[in-house]
Design a protein around this motif. Structure first.
Motif, PDB file in Angstrom:
ATOM      1  N   UNK A   1      16.120  12.216  -3.275  1.00 31.96           N
ATOM      2  CA  UNK A   1      15.185  13.128  -3.594  1.00 31.96           C
ATOM      3  C   UNK A   1      14.283  13.559  -2.355  1.00 31.96           C
ATOM      4  N   UNK A   2      13.225  14.121  -1.972  1.00 32.57           N
ATOM      5  CA  UNK A   2      11.958  14.037  -1.221  1.00 32.57           C
ATOM      6  C   UNK A   2      11.300  13.485  -1.078  1.00 32.57           C
ATOM      7  N   UNK A   3      10.993  12.699  -0.170  1.00 23.93           N
ATOM      8  CA  UNK A   3       9.736  11.633  -0.183  1.00 23.93           C
ATOM      9  C   UNK A   3       8.553  12.473   0.771  1.00 23.93           C
ATOM     10  N   UNK A   4       7.302  11.896  -0.088  1.00 27.18           N
ATOM     11  CA  UNK A   4       5.575  11.955   0.453  1.00 27.18           C
ATOM     12  C   UNK A   4       5.207  10.917   1.257  1.00 27.18           C
ATOM     13  N   UNK A   5       4.630  11.369   2.672  1.00 25.21           N
ATOM     14  CA  UNK A   5       3.885  10.603   2.731  1.00 25.21           C
ATOM     15  C   UNK A   5       2.418  10.918   2.275  1.00 25.21           C
ATOM     16  N   UNK A   6       1.162  10.076   2.630  1.00 26.15           N
ATOM     17  CA  UNK A   6      -0.283  10.797   2.757  1.00 26.15           C
ATOM     18  C   UNK A   6      -0.896   9.047   3.841  1.00 26.15           C
ATOM     19  N   UNK A   7      -2.196   9.422   3.246  1.00 25.36           N
ATOM     20  CA  UNK A   7      -2.641   8.733   4.132  1.00 25.36           C
ATOM     21  C   UNK A   7      -3.573   7.961   3.433  1.00 25.36           C
ATOM     22  N   UNK A   8      -3.603   6.952   3.357  1.00 22.74           N
ATOM     23  CA  UNK A   8      -4.395   6.056   2.689  1.00 22.74           C
ATOM     24  C   UNK A   8      -5.449   5.522   2.361  1.00 22.74           C
ATOM     25  N   UNK A   9      -6.398   6.496   1.173  1.00 19.34           N
ATOM     26  CA  UNK A   9      -7.800   6.820   1.414  1.00 19.34           C
ATOM     27  C   UNK A   9      -7.701   6.128   0.669  1.00 19.34           C
ATOM     28  N   UNK A  10      -9.548   5.370   0.944  1.00 25.43           N
ATOM     29  CA  UNK A  10     -10.090   4.053   0.926  1.00 25.43           C
ATOM     30  C   UNK A  10     -10.034   3.773  -1.273  1.00 25.43           C
ATOM     31  N   UNK A  11     -10.215   4.838  -2.078  1.00 22.93           N
ATOM     32  CA  UNK A  11     -10.493   4.911  -3.700  1.00 22.93           C
ATOM     33  C   UNK A  11      -8.866   4.873  -3.797  1.00 22.93           C
ATOM     34  N   UNK A  12      -7.619   5.113  -3.279  1.00 25.91           N
ATOM     35  CA  UNK A  12      -6.548   5.069  -3.512  1.00 25.91           C
ATOM     36  C   UNK A  12      -6.075   3.254  -2.991  1.00 25.91           C
ATOM     37  N   UNK A  13      -6.662   2.761  -1.690  1.00 26.71           N
ATOM     38  CA  UNK A  13      -6.427   1.595  -1.300  1.00 26.71           C
ATOM     39  C   UNK A  13      -7.077   0.991  -2.595  1.00 26.71           C
ATOM     40  N   UNK A  14      -7.943   0.646  -3.082  1.00 30.16           N
ATOM     41  CA  UNK A  14      -8.296  -0.455  -3.602  1.00 30.16           C
ATOM     42  C   UNK A  14      -8.057   0.030  -5.548  1.00 30.16           C
ATOM     43  N   UNK A  15      -7.116   0.941  -5.308  1.00 31.54           N
ATOM     44  CA  UNK A  15      -6.405   1.287  -6.925  1.00 31.54           C
ATOM     45  C   UNK A  15      -5.400   0.288  -6.675  1.00 31.54           C
ATOM     46  N   UNK A  16      -5.022   0.401  -5.513  1.00 26.62           N
ATOM     47  CA  UNK A  16      -3.531  -0.278  -5.470  1.00 26.62           C
ATOM     48  C   UNK A  16      -3.756  -2.082  -5.439  1.00 26.62           C
ATOM     49  N   UNK A  17      -5.007  -2.513  -4.323  1.00 30.38           N
ATOM     50  CA  UNK A  17      -5.245  -3.663  -4.202  1.00 30.38           C
ATOM     51  C   UNK A  17      -5.850  -4.105  -5.675  1.00 30.38           C
ATOM     52  N   UNK A  18      -6.756  -3.443  -6.797  1.00 32.52           N
ATOM     53  CA  UNK A  18      -6.874  -4.198  -7.927  1.00 32.52           C
ATOM     54  C   UNK A  18      -5.111  -4.692  -8.408  1.00 32.52           C
ATOM     55  N   UNK A  19      -3.896  -3.716  -8.666  1.00 29.65           N
ATOM     56  CA  UNK A  19      -3.257  -3.934  -9.364  1.00 29.65           C
ATOM     57  C   UNK A  19      -2.308  -5.301  -9.043  1.00 29.65           C
TER      58      UNK A  19
END
Length: 213
Positions: free
Chosen positions: A68-86
């Motif tokens: 299936x198609x793949x999407x890339x996006x820049x690592x925004x600070x809020x997203x990095x923090x959410x990922x980091x928390x998990x």
């Protein structure tokens, strides 16, 4: 760390096994196989050139691939923090240089891959987060894995190589997918990879049609 064969087996839930092809084990690789050092030599990579587009793996040198198609996006600070928390809930005490987070890859809902810059253009430490969505409540914690990945842009094509098992993938934007096997092989040659047996997305489609008969 984890081999990218395992990485794509986890991240890409619709993995397709290559009929009759088994990749060599470490120490038994083809003599002419491309290494990550060779793959990244002189590589050009700018993350801004691959975001906001849908990409398709049209050729792969691996036992598994994403269909299936793949999407890339820049690592925004809020997203990095959410990922980091998990991440820190699953792997407390694990040291990660979060300030180097550059890109996020989304193969499908519930799967995220965070790419951390590893010192040279296109070199990344990838952190794979796989949500385990089950009928059980509460849901189990996500699976977290690591991989050493190289990416490079060659003309309109994106090459991705996994350093643990020396597998590779050739991607292109969805609107520019080669339409024939010959064109797929020609386009894939620009990536500059050799070693494992290669296969195109067309062969997967043909396999699926045969299974339906």
């Amino acid at each position: 760390m984890v081999s990218c064969e395992c990485m794509f087996g986890i991240v890409l839930l619709s993995a397709v096994v290559m009929s009759g092809v088994v990749l060599a084990q470490p120490g038994l690789y083809p003599a002419n196989i491309t290494t990550c050092e060779q793959f990244e030599r002189g590589a050009r990579f700018n993350p801004y050139e691959i975001v906001d587009s849908m990409w398709k793996i049209f050729y792969f040198w691996s036992n598994t691939t994403e269909v299936y198609p793949i999407i890339f996006s820049l690592a925004a600070k809020t997203r990095v923090q959410k990922f980091r928390d998990v991440f820190e809930t699953v792997s407390p005490g694990e040291e990660v240089e979060w300030h180097k987070a550059t890109l996020v890859m989304e193969p499908r809902p519930g799967i995220e891959v965070m790419f951390l810059y590893a010192g040279t253009p296109g070199a990344f430490r990838a952190i794979i987060k796989h949500e385990r969505r089950t009928k059980e409540r509460p849901h189990p914690l996500p699976l977290i894995k690591f991989a050493d990945v190289r990416m490079k842009l060659v003309s309109r094509f994106l090459g991705m190589m996994c350093c643990e098992d020396l597998t590779a993938f050739a991607l292109v934007r969805v609107g520019e997918i080669p339409k024939t096997e010959e064109l797929c092989e020609k386009a894939a040659s620009f990536i500059g990879y050799q070693g494992h047996p290669g296969r195109s997305y067309i062969s997967i489609m043909n396999d699926q049609k045969e299974e339906e008969l």
